[in-house]
Design an enzyme around this catalytic site. Structure first.
Site, PDB file in Angstrom:
ATOM      1  N   LYS A  85       0.839  -1.205   0.000  1.00  0.00           N
ATOM      2  CA  LYS A  85       0.000   0.000   0.000  1.00  0.00           C
ATOM      3  C   LYS A  85       0.874   1.256   0.000  1.00  0.00           C
ATOM      4  CE  LYS A  85      -3.776   1.834   2.950  1.00  0.00           C
ATOM      5  NZ  LYS A  85      -4.566   1.492   4.163  1.00  0.00           N
ATOM      6  N   SER A 165      -9.561   1.821   3.366  1.00  0.00           N
ATOM      7  CA  SER A 165      -8.475   2.560   2.723  1.00  0.00           C
ATOM      8  C   SER A 165      -7.529   1.658   1.942  1.00  0.00           C
ATOM      9  CB  SER A 165      -7.700   3.371   3.759  1.00  0.00           C
ATOM     10  OG  SER A 165      -6.953   2.547   4.633  1.00  0.00           O
ATOM     11  N   SER A 189      -9.633  -1.260   7.717  1.00  0.00           N
ATOM     12  CA  SER A 189      -9.117  -1.006   6.369  1.00  0.00           C
ATOM     13  C   SER A 189      -8.378  -2.170   5.736  1.00  0.00           C
ATOM     14  CB  SER A 189      -8.226   0.241   6.363  1.00  0.00           C
ATOM     15  OG  SER A 189      -9.029   1.396   6.444  1.00  0.00           O
TER      16      SER A 189
END
Length: 468
Positions: A85, A165, A189
């Protein structure tokens, strides 16, 4: 040469076996995944899962292939391409958290977890898009949206939210743009995008995976963890991130005789999801588990704690960046956004401004009390008390419900695909919650359920019209 593996579904063991046998190489895998990125992310359905690609990915793979030819392999992830990420530092790639202000903010070194991946022999293929500032930018920002990366799409149904997210890591894993991916979670998330995109997601115990080199929301809850297509892949990836071998946890019979606490399902749970959850509980019982009904777990509001830590922790991260970094404080970040509001503030920056408004000295006592309350209510008086009262090993919840309890307690949580709604084929998962450091237990339970249910289906089967 192109690999013959089905990269949409191939897991760690399958690609490792292919490399060991000489049927493919790490460099072939990188080429194959890059081709899929080009066809599915850069063009075609353009799901916007990928933020940036490592220019040296092929070089990484070729070095690891050379090690293999010399008889040296580092472990299960040797030569395996991984995406992380884009709030996780990778040397020589910007860490943007989806913000235009940080588009050219390049860290001086890898995050600790990325260094661990490299030491384990993984190929760091690139970075995934995310909700801006890990979904703590604005109150009504859609999951997967950022001013820099645009909108991540859910490959199972582009009309549905990709959720959470870590939505880019989810879409990348679901479409097979890498063998495994890494997400982060403050509250939901990892679990939410895994639920929405039919993945196994594991949020570890707080501190089990190093958070050094991750652009934070709140260090009291932030965790990085695996987002994968199988429990075995999640175990292999978590092993690389922690240095622990979780393979022995994936043993037959893990659920036989295990007591599982089941709180009441949320009143607003869709009837189709209730049906899927009841079916999942039936599978668990068929495997010998004993389900025990328990009262709802107690709730608290973590928002004041997150606002207190947000600017403090982001400032600490930004201060460690090399000379010449474009942004040094959250105050500078907010000002940059205001100066470029046409491009950056489509949904505002309410959480950023709330964090900057905190008087840390004046609010310190209240913050400490709130944090102690959140952790005790979720942990000691929530998960721990529930498990003790039911004499249970773990708690089972539908979808990603329950993520907040594990997040506030700092305890692990694992979600496993559990099917699809009859109408619309929306993915659904089942979540296992456990006490601190119970990753081995949860992986064993999740693996047992996964192997019996065989519930997961690839995007190409559920939503074939997405693919070119």
């Amino acid at each position: 040469m192109p690999t013959d593996l089905d990269l949409e579904t191939a897991g760690v063991a399958e690609v490792q076996q292919a490399m060991t046998s000489g049927a493919t190489t790490s460099a072939d895998l990188v080429a194959g995944y890059l081709s899929r990125v080009d066809a599915l992310d850069r063009s075609g359905p353009a799901v916007h899962a990928i933020r940036s690609l490592a220019p040296d990915a092929t070089d990484q793979a070729e070095r690891l292939d050379a090690e293999r030819r010399d008889g040296r392999t580092r472990g299960p992830l040797h030569g395996v391409p991984v995406l992380v990420k884009d709030n996780i530092d990778v040397a020589d790639l910007p860490t943007t958290a989806g913000t235009l202000a940080l588009e050219h903010s390049v860290p001086g070194q890898d995050a600790v977890l990325v260094a661990r991946l490299r030491d384990a022999g993984a190929v760091v293929l690139g970075k995934t898009n995310l909700t801006e500032l890990a979904n703590f930018m604005a109150e009504r920002m859609p999951s997967g949206y950022s001013s820099l990366g645009g909108q991540v799409l859910n490959p199972y149904d582009v009309s549905l939210t990709p959720c959470g997210s870590s939505s880019g890591s989810g879409a990348a894993a679901a479409l097979g743009l890498a063998t495994v991916t890494v997400g982060t979670e403050t509250d939901g998330s990892i679990l939410c995008p895994s639920d929405a995109q039919s993945l196994v997601g594991l949020k570890p115990t707080l501190g089990l995976v190093s958070g050094e080199g991750i652009l934070p929301i709140a260090t009291s809850q932030d965790c990085a963890g695996p987002m994968c297509r199988s429990v075995a892949d999640a175990a292999a990836l978590l092993g690389a991130l922690t240095g622990t071998d979780y393979a022995p946890a994936l043993r037959p019979g893990a659920l036989d005789g295990t007591r599982l606490a089941v709180p009441p399902v949320p009143e607003d749970l869709d009837p189709a999801d209730r049906e899927l959850f009841e079916a999942a509980l039936g599978v668990l019982r068929d495997l010998g588990a004993v389900t025990v009904e328990v009262p709802p777990l107690p709730e608290t509001d973590e928002t004041p704690v997150l606002h207190h830590e947000f600017a403090r922790d982001v400032d600490a991260y930004l201060a460690r960046l090399p000379a010449g970094a474009p942004i040094r404080t959250m105050t500078e970040l907010a000002a940059w956004n205001e100066a470029h509001s046409g491009a950056t503030l489509k949904f505002g920056q309410a959480h950023v401004l709330a964090a900057l408004a905190v008087d840390h000295a004046a609010a310190d006592a209240a913050y400490r009390a709130n944090r102690a309350r959140d952790r005790a209510v979720a942990g000691e008086h929530g998960i721990d008390a529930t498990l003790a009262a039911a004499d249970a090993a773990a708690i089972v919840t539908p979808s990603w419900h329950g993520a907040g309890f594990a997040a506030r307690a700092g305890y692990p949580s694992l979600i496993v695909p559990a099917g699809y709604r009859r109408s619309g084929r929306r993915p659904f998962g089942v979540t296992f919650l456990g006490p601190a450091r119970s990753e081995e237990l949860l992986l064993g339970l999740g693996h047992g359920y996964e192997q019996a249910s065989r519930a997961r289906r690839p995007v190409s089967e559920i939503n074939p019209s997405l693919l070119p």
